[in-house]
Design an enzyme around this catalytic site. Structure first.
Site, PDB file in Angstrom:
ATOM      1  CG  ASP A   8      -1.799  -1.227   1.293  1.00 45.60           C
ATOM      2  OD1 ASP A   8      -2.279  -1.667   0.248  1.00 45.60           O
ATOM      3  OD2 ASP A   8      -1.945  -1.765   2.403  1.00 45.60           O
ATOM      4  CE  LYS A  13       3.209  -2.323  -4.470  1.00 48.12           C
ATOM      5  NZ  LYS A  13       2.785  -2.081  -3.091  1.00 48.12           N
ATOM      6  CD  GLN A  41       0.648  -8.583  -2.575  1.00 42.54           C
ATOM      7  OE1 GLN A  41       1.423  -9.283  -3.215  1.00 42.54           O
ATOM      8  NE2 GLN A  41      -0.553  -8.315  -3.008  1.00 42.54           N
ATOM      9  N   GLY A  57      -4.305  -3.948  -4.531  1.00 43.87           N
ATOM     10  CA  GLY A  57      -5.262  -2.985  -5.043  1.00 43.87           C
ATOM     11  C   GLY A  57      -4.511  -1.722  -5.379  1.00 43.87           C
ATOM     12  CG  HIS A  58      -1.757  -1.123  -7.863  1.00 45.31           C
ATOM     13  ND1 HIS A  58      -0.915  -1.643  -8.807  1.00 45.31           N
ATOM     14  CD2 HIS A  58      -1.240  -1.464  -6.672  1.00 45.31           C
ATOM     15  CE1 HIS A  58       0.070  -2.281  -8.194  1.00 45.31           C
ATOM     16  NE2 HIS A  58      -0.109  -2.197  -6.904  1.00 45.31           N
TER      17      HIS A  58
HETATM   18  P1  IMP Z   1      -2.797 -12.710   1.540  1.00 43.99           P
HETATM   19  O1  IMP Z   1      -1.861 -12.129   0.553  1.00 43.99           O
HETATM   20  O2  IMP Z   1      -4.241 -12.440   1.228  1.00 43.99           O
HETATM   21  O3  IMP Z   1      -2.535 -14.159   1.804  1.00 43.99           O
HETATM   22  O4  IMP Z   1      -2.545 -11.976   2.949  1.00 43.99           O
HETATM   23  C1  IMP Z   1      -1.368 -12.153   3.693  1.00 43.99           C
HETATM   24  C2  IMP Z   1      -0.921 -10.853   4.362  1.00 43.99           C
HETATM   25  O5  IMP Z   1      -0.517  -9.936   3.373  1.00 43.99           O
HETATM   26  C3  IMP Z   1      -2.025 -10.157   5.159  1.00 43.99           C
HETATM   27  O6  IMP Z   1      -1.438  -9.514   6.271  1.00 43.99           O
HETATM   28  C4  IMP Z   1      -2.550  -9.125   4.186  1.00 43.99           C
HETATM   29  O7  IMP Z   1      -3.154  -8.035   4.845  1.00 43.99           O
HETATM   30  C5  IMP Z   1      -1.261  -8.728   3.490  1.00 43.99           C
HETATM   31  N1  IMP Z   1      -1.502  -8.202   2.135  1.00 43.99           N
HETATM   32  C6  IMP Z   1      -1.807  -8.907   1.028  1.00 43.99           C
HETATM   33  N2  IMP Z   1      -1.933  -8.094  -0.022  1.00 43.99           N
HETATM   34  C7  IMP Z   1      -1.679  -6.858   0.406  1.00 43.99           C
HETATM   35  C8  IMP Z   1      -1.614  -5.587  -0.235  1.00 43.99           C
HETATM   36  O8  IMP Z   1      -1.793  -5.434  -1.441  1.00 43.99           O
HETATM   37  N3  IMP Z   1      -1.300  -4.538   0.552  1.00 43.99           N
HETATM   38  C9  IMP Z   1      -1.046  -4.665   1.886  1.00 43.99           C
HETATM   39  N4  IMP Z   1      -1.084  -5.836   2.514  1.00 43.99           N
HETATM   40  C10 IMP Z   1      -1.394  -6.917   1.792  1.00 43.99           C
END
Ligand code: IMP
Length: 434
Positions: A13, A16, A228, A40-41
């Protein structure tokens, strides 16, 4: 080598999408190399004289630029329904009129409905041990890839192939789902549903690795877009509070076939403060009114799940680690405007446990990281609204000092500063090489 990388330097977040959108001007091809629709962008671009907001979860944000090719590489996990939803929404709004603009790797792994169901069921079963996943099936899908039972996008083109592949997998998944008290899936219905998606995706599906190789050989400019952030990398992040993919610059290599020495500029993105969603240690987290102010002013609510983000001061110790492991050549600092109006601003430069132990990078044992206190440097803040600033020289002195101090601590130049969500609300100090 014309392969540049934009990578999140924190816990995701970082903004990017906006930086990729800006750099896309100088790129021919934008490649998303890992993750899925957990990302999410949010992009705000000027259309017909008005700001126009687009939220993308899977398709690279470069898609908003006419004539730029966008690739969903084989390291990405693709939820076909989400992907088709984004394609439809883009096309309805006049983007992606030429299917050649988007390339989906034929060997990207498909997020099957049972992956999402298992993700949610497991999280619910974890109780207070939750990772806080996005519930999008990301982890279970990557698990299957590593376990050599991934369903590839190209498998969705042939009913018999798909049915034969899914049958033994589904038997096991249904057993697991029943264990969690969840509904199970019917093989024929699932095959039918997934093949329906496959048919619609087909015009976009190609050998992405060959495409990337050929484009690099032709000396075209490629921009690799990370999802991420560094500290969520499954290998190098704050495990187990991580996502299931390699979010760092090295992820480009293993997910697209570009050699490690084939990467050129590696720009890390950091907010001027820090946020985290989901569980896991966050040394600079603020549970006070400053944290709440950052959340409100920075609109720190997830663009994928809507969850309020945890907020805190910028963590230069964690960024030092991000600079090192990504081989960062530059730092882009986003949301500097959110700090405006604070009397003082803080930068964490290391950690201590109060018992004589000190760290200048995060200890990778999360239990140790959870117990550390940040060591801060405090600097004067600035009161001016900076959203109209477009030149470095026009920033308030205190804001320049803050950025200069960061660059000194991290030993990396600040190449871009974002002062608002719109494309124009940016100070570009150094462009990507051409
Ligand atoms: P997952 O990717 O859904 O398996 O989540 C694993 C961890 O990564 C969790 O703490 C999510 O909140 C975090 N996470 C996954 N995608 C994002 C993102 O795009 N931005 C911030 N945190 C993320």
């Amino acid at each position: 080598m014309p392969a540049h990388v934009v990578v999140g330097a924190q816990w995701g977040d970082e903004g990017k999408g906006k930086v990729v959108d800006l750099y896309t001007e100088f790129a021919d091809v934008v490649v998303r190399y890992q993750g899925g629709n957990n990302a999410g962008h949010t992009l705000v671009v000027e259309r017909d004289g008005k700001p126009d907001k687009t939220v993308l979860h899977l398709i690279p944000s470069g898609i908003l630029h006419d004539g730029k090719r966008c690739v969903i590489a084989s390291g990405v996990v693709v939820d076909p329904a989400i992907c088709l939803g984004e394609i439809d929404a883009l096309q309805e709004r006049g983007y992606l009129q030429d299917p050649e603009q988007l390339i989906i790797a034929e060997d990207a792994s498909v997020i099957m409905p049972y992956h999402c169901a298992l993700d949610l069921a497991r999280e619910a079963a974890r109780g207070d041990q939750k990772i806080g996943t996005t519930g999008r099936g990301i982890g279970p899908c990557y698990e299957d890839r590593v376990a050599r039972r991934a369903i590839f996008v190209r498998d969705l083109f042939d009913r018999d192939v798909l049915r034969a592949k899914v049958a033994p997998i589904l038997a096991e998944k249904n057993m697991l789902l029943a264990h969690y008290g969840e509904e199970t899936y019917d093989l024929d219905e699932l095959t039918e549903q997934m093949c329906g998606y496959g048919e619609r995706l087909r015009p976009f599906v190609k050998d992405a690795r060959a495409f990337i190789r050929e484009e690099l050989q032709r000396d075209r400019q490629l921009l690799f877009e990370g999802a991420q952030g560094t500290l969520l990398d499954v290998g190098l992040g704050t495990y187990p509070f991580v996502t299931s993919s390699h979010t760092t610059a090295a992820g480009v290599c293993v997910n697209t076939g570009v050699a490690p020495n084939g990467l050129d500029q590696i720009v890390g993105i950091s907010k001027a403060y820090c946020t985290r969603v989901g569980g896991g240690p966050f040394p600079t987290e603020l549970d006070d009114e400053v944290g709440e102010r950052l959340r409100q002013v920075g609109n720190e609510f997830g663009s994928t799940t809507g969850r309020p983000r945890r907020c805190g001061w910028i963590d230069a110790a964690a960024l030092r680690y991000a600079v090192r492991i990504n081989g960062m050549t530059g730092l882009a600092v986003t949301k500097l405007d959110v700090l405006s109006g604070l009397e003082t601003v803080k930068i964490a430069v290391g950690y201590t446990d109060g018992q004589g132990n000190e760290w200048d990078e995060p200890p990778m044992n999360v239990d140790v990281l959870a117990g550390v206190e940040p060591v801060y440097e405090e600097m004067p803040g600035w009161s001016q609204d900076i959203t109209d600033v477009r030149q470095w020289e026009d920033l308030p002195t205190a804001a320049k000092r803050f950025l200069e101090r960061l660059a000194t601590i991290l030993e990396v130049p600040v190449v871009l500063v974002s002062v608002g969500p719109a494309r124009a609300e940016t100070i570009v100090m150094r462009q990507l090489h051409r």
